[in-house]
Design a protein around this motif. Structure first.
Motif, PDB file in Angstrom:
ATOM      1  N   LYS A 117      -1.903   8.200  -2.159  1.00  0.00           N
ATOM      2  CA  LYS A 117      -2.416   7.922  -0.814  1.00  0.00           C
ATOM      3  C   LYS A 117      -2.453   9.184   0.043  1.00  0.00           C
ATOM      4  O   LYS A 117      -2.686   9.110   1.257  1.00  0.00           O
ATOM      5  CB  LYS A 117      -1.544   6.868  -0.115  1.00  0.00           C
ATOM      6  CG  LYS A 117      -1.486   5.520  -0.814  1.00  0.00           C
ATOM      7  CD  LYS A 117      -2.844   4.827  -0.823  1.00  0.00           C
ATOM      8  CE  LYS A 117      -2.759   3.445  -1.460  1.00  0.00           C
ATOM      9  NZ  LYS A 117      -4.084   2.771  -1.493  1.00  0.00           N
ATOM     10  N   ASN A 119      -4.200  12.687   1.013  1.00  0.00           N
ATOM     11  CA  ASN A 119      -5.448  13.452   0.963  1.00  0.00           C
ATOM     12  C   ASN A 119      -5.255  14.798   1.655  1.00  0.00           C
ATOM     13  O   ASN A 119      -4.777  14.846   2.788  1.00  0.00           O
ATOM     14  CB  ASN A 119      -6.586  12.702   1.657  1.00  0.00           C
ATOM     15  CG  ASN A 119      -7.284  11.734   0.730  1.00  0.00           C
ATOM     16  OD1 ASN A 119      -6.827  11.497  -0.379  1.00  0.00           O
ATOM     17  ND2 ASN A 119      -8.368  11.154   1.193  1.00  0.00           N
ATOM     18  N   LEU A 121      -7.041  17.511   3.615  1.00  0.00           N
ATOM     19  CA  LEU A 121      -8.291  17.557   4.364  1.00  0.00           C
ATOM     20  C   LEU A 121      -8.825  18.975   4.516  1.00  0.00           C
ATOM     21  O   LEU A 121     -10.011  19.224   4.351  1.00  0.00           O
ATOM     22  CB  LEU A 121      -8.106  16.922   5.744  1.00  0.00           C
ATOM     23  CG  LEU A 121      -7.645  15.459   5.748  1.00  0.00           C
ATOM     24  CD1 LEU A 121      -7.437  14.987   7.176  1.00  0.00           C
ATOM     25  CD2 LEU A 121      -8.651  14.575   5.029  1.00  0.00           C
ATOM     26  N   ARG A 133      -3.626   8.038   3.602  1.00  0.00           N
ATOM     27  CA  ARG A 133      -4.704   7.063   3.667  1.00  0.00           C
ATOM     28  C   ARG A 133      -4.227   5.676   4.090  1.00  0.00           C
ATOM     29  O   ARG A 133      -4.984   4.909   4.679  1.00  0.00           O
ATOM     30  CB  ARG A 133      -5.417   6.966   2.311  1.00  0.00           C
ATOM     31  CG  ARG A 133      -6.207   8.197   1.937  1.00  0.00           C
ATOM     32  CD  ARG A 133      -7.302   7.866   0.931  1.00  0.00           C
ATOM     33  NE  ARG A 133      -6.801   7.165  -0.232  1.00  0.00           N
ATOM     34  CZ  ARG A 133      -6.365   7.764  -1.342  1.00  0.00           C
ATOM     35  NH1 ARG A 133      -6.367   9.085  -1.405  1.00  0.00           N
ATOM     36  NH2 ARG A 133      -5.941   7.059  -2.363  1.00  0.00           N
ATOM     37  N   PRO A 162     -11.094   8.247   7.689  1.00  0.00           N
ATOM     38  CA  PRO A 162     -12.057   8.902   6.793  1.00  0.00           C
ATOM     39  C   PRO A 162     -13.494   8.471   7.083  1.00  0.00           C
ATOM     40  O   PRO A 162     -13.749   7.349   7.526  1.00  0.00           O
ATOM     41  CB  PRO A 162     -11.607   8.434   5.397  1.00  0.00           C
ATOM     42  CG  PRO A 162     -10.172   8.048   5.568  1.00  0.00           C
ATOM     43  CD  PRO A 162     -10.065   7.496   6.961  1.00  0.00           C
TER      44      PRO A 162
END
Length: 301
Positions: A117, A119, A121, A133, A162
């Motif tokens: 989960k 990410n 960026l 996430r 997102p």
């Protein structure tokens, strides 16, 4: 004079010179020693150098040295990329000269979140901006020291969505590392800036005055170059094509940058900084089933 005393005397002359002559290190000067030599050491070497004397400890512990050292080790010959495939994520070195297999090291994720989960960026000078996430929370993470800071606040600032939001990391003239968060909800947009020095958010009040922000434009994450944070904006729904916006980090104002129009409705593109003063815009689009590519040098400063 005994043999041992003679050897000791020669050793002292070799290390400290003769009489009133200064040592080689004294001749260099502290600025050259620190910012031309010690800044090139790896993190462990800097840690050991702090034990040399109180003066070195004081200089090497400053925020300014930490920032300069971070910038130096993030140069092209020491680039790395991180692949999060478990709680022990992989760190790979990047080398354009070595075509052999990549040898990776492993580091443990320092935050309590499911690894699948997490990410990544964007990155800037060794810092990573990470999003969870499952919660939308934003975290600034230094993989080298394993230190991290959750920047989301109780009033919903720093919550990332997102495909709607955009972010960018940068540093201002006071050496304050900041995070810009462009937030879009139900056709409205807000811009907030997080300061790592003051651990607080503030709002960019004039942002909603830009007409082109209406509708559903797709914003890229920011690319920082010479005091400006650049964003690619695709307004294919409004048939405006691709636009390039620059956020001046000192005046905190957005300005539309001009470049040759790229008319294709659907594109995939990136801003690439080759050196600190040279940036290119690379775009790809589709026209009648064919892939069309374009590249432009972006004038910065």
């Amino acid at each position: 004079m005994s043999t041992n005393n003679l050897k000791s005397c020669k050793r002292k002359k070799f290390l400290h010179g003769h009489g009133r002559q200064s040592s080689f290190i004294d001749d260099l000067g502290l600025d050259i020693l620190v910012y031309e030599i010690l800044i090139r050491l790896p993190a462990k070497g800097v840690g050991r150098s702090k034990c040399v004397c109180k003066e070195w400890l004081s200089v090497l512990s400053t925020r300014h040295f930490a920032m300069m050292h971070c910038r130096h080790i993030s140069t092209s010959y020491n680039q790395k990329f991180i692949a999060i495939d478990s709680r022990l994520c992989s760190v790979f070195p990047l080398s354009c000269e070595d075509s052999g297999p990549l040898l990776n090291s492993r580091i443990l994720l320092p935050f309590e979140a499911p690894w699948n989960k997490v990410n990544i960026l964007t990155s800037f000078e060794g810092l990573l901006c990470v999003c969870f996430r499952n919660t939308g929370k934003l975290v600034i993470w230094n993989p080298l020291t394993r230190a991290f800071k959750e920047v989301s606040s109780s009033n919903s600032r720093g919550l990332y969505k997102p495909k709607s939001d955009a972010i960018g990391l940068y540093v201002d003239k006071t050496d304050d590392y900041k995070l810009l968060h462009i937030k879009r909800r139900r056709g409205r947009m807000w811009v907030h800036v997080y300061s790592s020095m003051f651990d607080s958010w503030h709002k960019i009040t004039f942002a909603n005055k830009l007409r082109c922000w209406r509708g559903k434009p797709i914003w890229s994450n920011g690319t920082f170059c010479k005091g400006v944070l650049y964003f690619l904006v695709n307004c294919f729904i409004e048939n405006k094509g691709v636009m390039l916006f620059g956020f001046d980090v000192e005046s905190e104002r957005f300005r539309l940058k001009t470049f040759p129009r790229f008319p294709h409705a659907y594109y995939d593109g990136n801003l690439v900084v080759f050196i600190k003063s040279f940036m290119c815009l690379l775009l790809m689009g589709f026209l009648i089933g064919r892939l069309i590519c374009g590249g432009w040098k972006v004038k910065v400063g």
